[in-house]
Design a protein around this motif. Structure first.
Motif, short mmCIF file in Angstrom:
data_model
loop_
_atom_site.label_atom_id
_atom_site.label_comp_id
_atom_site.label_asym_id
_atom_site.label_seq_id
_atom_site.Cartn_x
_atom_site.Cartn_y
_atom_site.Cartn_z
N ARG A 152 -8.07 -3.69 6.49
CA ARG A 152 -6.81 -3.16 7.01
C ARG A 152 -7.05 -2.40 8.31
O ARG A 152 -8.00 -1.62 8.44
CB ARG A 152 -6.16 -2.25 5.97
CG ARG A 152 -5.77 -3.00 4.71
CD ARG A 152 -5.00 -2.12 3.76
NE ARG A 152 -3.71 -1.72 4.32
CZ ARG A 152 -2.89 -0.86 3.71
NH1 ARG A 152 -3.23 -0.32 2.55
NH2 ARG A 152 -1.73 -0.55 4.27
N GLU B 281 0.72 6.88 -0.09
CA GLU B 281 2.09 7.05 -0.59
C GLU B 281 3.00 5.94 -0.07
O GLU B 281 3.84 5.40 -0.81
CB GLU B 281 2.62 8.42 -0.18
CG GLU B 281 1.95 9.58 -0.93
CD GLU B 281 2.38 10.94 -0.41
OE1 GLU B 281 3.12 10.98 0.61
OE2 GLU B 281 1.96 11.96 -0.98
N GLU B 282 2.82 5.59 1.19
CA GLU B 282 3.60 4.48 1.76
C GLU B 282 3.21 3.16 1.10
O GLU B 282 4.07 2.32 0.80
CB GLU B 282 3.35 4.41 3.27
CG GLU B 282 4.12 3.31 3.98
CD GLU B 282 3.84 3.27 5.47
OE1 GLU B 282 3.82 2.16 6.04
OE2 GLU B 282 3.62 4.35 6.05
N ASP B 283 1.90 2.98 0.85
CA ASP B 283 1.43 1.75 0.20
C ASP B 283 2.01 1.61 -1.21
O ASP B 283 2.40 0.52 -1.63
CB ASP B 283 -0.10 1.75 0.13
CG ASP B 283 -0.75 1.59 1.49
OD1 ASP B 283 -0.03 1.25 2.45
OD2 ASP B 283 -1.97 1.82 1.59
N GLU C 277 4.80 2.83 -2.31
CA GLU C 277 6.22 2.49 -2.20
C GLU C 277 6.41 1.01 -1.89
O GLU C 277 7.38 0.39 -2.34
CB GLU C 277 6.88 3.33 -1.11
CG GLU C 277 7.00 4.81 -1.45
CD GLU C 277 7.63 5.60 -0.32
OE1 GLU C 277 8.01 4.98 0.70
OE2 GLU C 277 7.74 6.84 -0.45
N ASN C 278 5.47 0.45 -1.13
CA ASN C 278 5.58 -0.96 -0.71
C ASN C 278 4.86 -1.91 -1.65
O ASN C 278 4.79 -3.12 -1.38
CB ASN C 278 5.03 -1.12 0.71
CG ASN C 278 5.85 -0.37 1.73
OD1 ASN C 278 7.06 -0.21 1.58
ND2 ASN C 278 5.20 0.09 2.80
N GLY C 279 4.29 -1.38 -2.73
CA GLY C 279 3.63 -2.24 -3.71
C GLY C 279 2.33 -2.85 -3.24
O GLY C 279 1.97 -3.95 -3.67
N VAL C 280 1.61 -2.16 -2.37
CA VAL C 280 0.32 -2.67 -1.88
C VAL C 280 -0.68 -2.67 -3.03
O VAL C 280 -0.86 -1.65 -3.70
CB VAL C 280 -0.20 -1.80 -0.71
CG1 VAL C 280 -1.60 -2.26 -0.30
CG2 VAL C 280 0.76 -1.88 0.47
N GLN D 241 -0.72 7.58 3.92
CA GLN D 241 -0.76 6.12 3.96
C GLN D 241 -0.66 5.53 2.55
O GLN D 241 0.05 4.55 2.32
CB GLN D 241 -2.06 5.65 4.62
CG GLN D 241 -2.21 4.14 4.71
CD GLN D 241 -1.15 3.50 5.59
OE1 GLN D 241 -1.01 3.87 6.74
NE2 GLN D 241 -0.41 2.54 5.05
#
Length: 422
Positions: free
Chosen positions: A273, A235-237, A239-242, A233
């Motif tokens: 979240r 790693e995805e964050d 990438e999305n600039g969370v 999760q």
């Protein structure tokens, strides 16, 4: 749902090994399911590859809530199912044993996509309910053609004004149908439980305990699975600039990994979240709190009476929450009104989808096996969830409780302040 290796595992505090999975109790249960499947198939109760059967492994040394579960696979013809095709799961959905690969294709049979529902072992309810309804209608439940064995009047007796409960409603003598609910799906936060209990008790407990929990359980398969899910999760964050996402090392030592996990968990809780990776870990942390009596769920006063009433009427009640299924069972098993799980038929979490997406409610509708989505009542305090459920065809009521957020003007939904109004 993560697969386990042959490493030792724990059931109700007792360490088990591969020898336990190969033992007579598990093998007998594995052999029983194919026999049931063949019988049900030839009776016409199940289609070739449709549906699933779960049976708990009978073991007097283990309390029933902690007994492992044997589950039939998906996509295998019922009349051809074998003992070696079975899955063995822990009560919280951890795969302890999976089937060996088939020769063609070279992979094991799949575990059902609806395993959370089957894990609650509800199938027998549907079968018995169906048999009773068919009997009341004078139909023979033992044959696929359901041929008549007597006239409905013989079952109803001389009272021609009597009404027979049918699957999609209430059937009257003039064949009219009055709509009725087969299932009720409840949200938790702001619906059965005050929002303040979640925000002021549960979330702070998880936030303050995460470091200690990881230190104590770091080497367990469960915690390693939690970390793996959180890492994916994060790693995805990233990438999305969370904001506030911190990389979790993949090859680092425990002393490097735990602080990174803690930082991410704290940020996720602060942002409220609704993601599976966070909810899964929170559930494991809360389990410790409930087991040590540090936590007790606060339930609105009108909820227990309503649950008991619906249960007595034969209406199945399910929970759909962003919290994990484990957390949901803990919440309703440890309330200020005692254990309320006896009134609940199952639990859904974000593994079926986001609560603000219509497809999630379509998935639930298909899982519950109703003929029409309108046979399901969904109760929530969140307008976006209500809108998504309505778009899927469900009946929807919005719960108005102290501390709940405001609703848009002219939202168009029926509202209640107590379950006694349902």
């Amino acid at each position: 749902m993560a697969a386990a290796s042959a490493a030792p595992f724990t059931i109700n505090g007792a360490v088990k090994t591969q020898a336990y999975l190969d033992g007579s109790r598990v093998k007998e249960t594995k052999a029983l399911i194919p026999e049931f499947c063949r019988q049900f198939y030839h009776l016409g109760w199940e289609s070739g590859a449709g549906g699933s059967i779960t049976i708990k492994v009978h073991d007097d040394s283990t309390p029933k809530p902690h007994q492992p579960i044997v589950m039939s696979p998906s996509g295998v013809q019922k009349e051809k199912m074998m003992e070696e095709d079975m899955y063995v799961l822990s009560p919280d959905g951890f795969v302890l044993s999976e089937p060996l690969p088939k020769s063609c294709p070279n992979k094991p049979p799949k575990c059902s996509d609806y395993w959370p529902l089957f894990l609650e072992a509800e199938c027998y309810h549907y079968l018995s309910d169906a048999a009773i309804k068919l009997y009341q209608l004078g139909l023979n439940w033992s044959t696929p053609s359901h041929g008549p064995i007597r006239s409905p009047n013989a079952v109803l007796g001389s009272n021609r004004n009597a009404k027979v409960s049918a699957k999609a409603g209430t059937r009257s003598p003039n064949n009219g149908t009055e709509p009725s609910r087969r299932c009720i799906v409840l949200d938790i936060e702001g619906t059965t439980t005050p929002i303040s209990f979640v925000t002021d008790v549960l979330f702070p407990y998880a936030r303050d305990s995460v470091g200690k929990h990881l230190e104590l359980t770091y080497d367990t398969a469960e915690t390693q699975d939690d970390i793996k899910l959180l890492r994916a999760q994060v790693e995805e964050d990233l990438e999305n600039g969370v904001p506030d996402a911190v990389p979790i090392p993949t090859d680092g030592v425990k002393e490097d990994i735990i602080p990174a996990v803690v930082a991410n968990v704290e940020a996720m809780i602060k942002a409220d979240r609704k993601i599976t990776s966070l909810k899964q870990l929170q559930g494991h942390i809360w389990r410790t709190g409930f087991q040590s009596n540090e936590l007790e769920t606060v339930i609105f006063d009108d909820v227990p009476e309503a649950l008991e009433k619906w249960h007595s009427l034969g209406i199945k009640v399910y929970i759909y929450s962003s919290g994990s299924r484990l957390a949901q069972r803990l919440l309703f098993g440890n309330t200020n009104y005692g254990d309320l799980r006896k009134y609940l038929s199952g639990f859904f979490d974000t593994t079926v989808g986001n609560k603000k997406e219509t497809k999630s409610y379509i998935e639930i509708t298909e899982s519950l096996g109703v003929d029409n989505p309108s046979e399901i009542l969904f109760v929530t305090d969140v307008y976006q969830e209500a809108t998504a459920a309505k778009a899927a065809g469900l009946e929807v009521i919005i719960s108005i409780r102290p501390g709940n957020g405001p609703l848009p003007d002219n939202h168009g939904f029926r509202t209640i302040t107590s379950f006694s109004e349902i």
